[in-house]
Design a protein around this motif. Structure first.
Motif, PDB file in Angstrom:
ATOM      1  N   ALA A  78       1.028  -1.455  -0.133  1.00 38.03           N
ATOM      2  CA  ALA A  78      -0.135  -0.369  -0.228  1.00 38.03           C
ATOM      3  C   ALA A  78       0.734   1.340   0.170  1.00 38.03           C
ATOM      4  O   ALA A  78       0.784   2.344   0.083  1.00 38.03           O
ATOM      5  CB  ALA A  78      -0.811  -0.005   1.334  1.00 38.03           C
ATOM      6  N   GLN A 128      -6.075   0.377   4.062  1.00 35.23           N
ATOM      7  CA  GLN A 128      -7.045   0.971   4.146  1.00 35.23           C
ATOM      8  C   GLN A 128      -6.678   2.082   4.805  1.00 35.23           C
ATOM      9  O   GLN A 128      -7.004   3.252   4.838  1.00 35.23           O
ATOM     10  CB  GLN A 128      -8.753   0.522   4.511  1.00 35.23           C
ATOM     11  CG  GLN A 128      -9.758   1.998   4.335  1.00 35.23           C
ATOM     12  CD  GLN A 128     -10.886   1.092   4.649  1.00 35.23           C
ATOM     13  OE1 GLN A 128     -10.861   0.179   4.527  1.00 35.23           O
ATOM     14  NE2 GLN A 128     -11.431   1.770   5.668  1.00 35.23           N
ATOM     15  N   ARG A 144      -3.452   4.520   3.146  1.00 36.96           N
ATOM     16  CA  ARG A 144      -4.211   5.679   2.960  1.00 36.96           C
ATOM     17  C   ARG A 144      -4.487   6.073   3.341  1.00 36.96           C
ATOM     18  O   ARG A 144      -5.051   7.313   2.825  1.00 36.96           O
ATOM     19  CB  ARG A 144      -5.761   4.381   1.195  1.00 36.96           C
ATOM     20  CG  ARG A 144      -5.248   3.982  -0.226  1.00 36.96           C
ATOM     21  CD  ARG A 144      -5.794   3.982  -0.562  1.00 36.96           C
ATOM     22  NE  ARG A 144      -6.918   3.134  -0.524  1.00 36.96           N
ATOM     23  CZ  ARG A 144      -7.120   1.767   0.074  1.00 36.96           C
ATOM     24  NH1 ARG A 144      -6.210   1.077  -0.752  1.00 36.96           N
ATOM     25  NH2 ARG A 144      -8.004   0.747   0.091  1.00 36.96           N
ATOM     26  N   ASP A 185      -4.208  10.136   3.056  1.00 39.80           N
ATOM     27  CA  ASP A 185      -4.782  11.343   2.785  1.00 39.80           C
ATOM     28  C   ASP A 185      -4.549  12.334   3.595  1.00 39.80           C
ATOM     29  O   ASP A 185      -4.900  13.580   3.284  1.00 39.80           O
ATOM     30  CB  ASP A 185      -6.351  10.695   2.213  1.00 39.80           C
ATOM     31  CG  ASP A 185      -6.530  10.072   0.907  1.00 39.80           C
ATOM     32  OD1 ASP A 185      -5.047   9.523   0.164  1.00 39.80           O
ATOM     33  OD2 ASP A 185      -6.830   9.075   1.095  1.00 39.80           O
TER      34      ASP A 185
END
Ligand SMILES: Cc1cc2nc3c(=O)[nH]c(=O)nc-3n(C[C@H](O)[C@H](O)[C@H](O)COP(=O)(O)O)c2cc1C
Length: 329
Positions: free
Chosen positions: A38, A315, A318, A322
């Motif tokens: 990731a 997730q 991410r 973000d």
């Protein structure tokens, strides 16, 4: 320069300044690979592959490499008191270097021989520290960066707050990673704003789909509040953060008087720690894999306060990335 780009991301060759720290017994190949794939850095805990997840180190490493070709790290607990252990760690480091691992995290002992092996292959070594005096020693042995383990960390906790540690270490001229107490995006952004080059998270990544611990361990993390985390001296002889369970209440958190005396004595300290470690290695493995109800011992840090659900590891990477880039726009 993007907020994602730091001295750490350059050293590790990753996109996101975030590490899933090594965890005995929670680091399984699938978790390490998912974090790296990731864009952050998953760190291999070789003892965890070899003793908990039913794979030899070579098989675990191959499984990671089958799942991702992106950079991964390797955790070397540098313990000299048992010769067979040191020999095996040297072999594992050579195997990791052969598999293109170039980021190493050392903990506990003198990291010099790891630095020598890793530097000659063009890699970097960051060392776990809880105080400036240990940081200065490790830098004199050749490490390239410091993982600053604070008092909120899961596993072996330090004594200082993240800000105090940063202020103590910021003059040392190497990248600093914040380890401990980061469960939410807000805490992550805050630590990077303080000046840290990255954060190393452990507890947050136990509550993921990929972490192969028993469901009761994941639920205990999601349900726990900060006040449920206690420090115990009974697992390894150094303070270790765990969730308060009936087993911890029964054991108590202080080492007994004989153990305390043996831990203070320079000559017997290593043996006492080895004895504790051997005992706890079995107990932690069993409760993390089998969920033993009233015998549970679950390592976790105060970051439980910011963890409210089990999520896929990607997730988490991410949403942390973000949150960091949202700060720029
Ligand atoms: C269950 C558990 C096991 C850990 N085992 C190790 C280990 O084997 N080697 C190591 O260097 N750090 C170990 N750590 C420390 C983590 O790599 C990381 O620094 C720490 O968890 C950060 O604090 P946090 O849990 O609050 O995120 C462990 C932490 C936990 C929670």
């Amino acid at each position: 320069m993007s907020a994602l780009e730091t001295d750490f991301t350059r050293d590790a060759g990753v996109e996101v300044p975030l590490i899933c720290g090594a965890m005995y017994p929670c680091s399984n190949p699938e978790l390490v690979a998912a974090v790296s794939e990731a864009g952050a850095l998953g760190v291999i805990q070789p003892l965890s592959f070899a003793y908990v997840h039913g794979k030899s180190f070579a098989e675990g490493l191959k499984r990671v490499r089958d799942l991702t070709s992106k950079p991964v790290g390797f955790n070397a607990i540098v313990e000299k008191s048992v010769k067979a252990y040191e020999d095996r760690m040297r072999r594992w480091i050579d195997e990791a270097l052969e598999a293109d691992v170039r980021f190493f995290v050392t903990a506990l002992g003198n990291p010099r021989w790891v630095c020598e092996a890793v530097h000659s292959a063009g890699g970097v070594v960051y060392h776990d520290v809880t105080e400036k005096k240990w940081a200065e020693k490790a830098l004199a042995e050749g490490v390239d960066g410091l993982i600053c383990v604070n008092r909120r960390a899961g596993g072996h906790a330090g004594a200082l707050q993240p800000k105090e540690l940063f202020e103590d270490m910021s003059g040392l001229g190497v990248p600093l990673v914040c380890a401990g107490g980061i469960g939410s995006e807000e805490e992550y952004v805050e630590a990077l704003k303080m000046g840290y080059s990255a954060c190393q998270l452990g507890t947050r990544f136990i509550a993921t789909d990929e972490c192969a611990v028993h469901e009761t361990y994941r639920s205990a993390i999601v349900d726990a509040e900060e006040e449920d985390i206690v420090l115990t001296h009974r697992l390894s002889g150094v303070p270790c953060s765990v969730i308060r369970t009936p087993m911890i209440d029964r054991l108590g958190t202080e080492a007994g008087p004989v153990a305390r005396w043996l831990l203070k004595n320079r000559k017997t300290r290593h043996w006492m720690r080895t004895l504790y470690t051997l005992k706890s290695i079995r107990g932690l493995k069993r409760s993390s894999r089998e969920g033993l109800g009233n015998k549970d011992v679950y390592q976790a840090g105060k970051s439980v306060a910011g963890i409210h659900e089990v999520l896929p590891a990607a997730q988490i990477v991410r949403s942390f990335r973000d949150a960091l880039t949202a700060k720029e726009s």
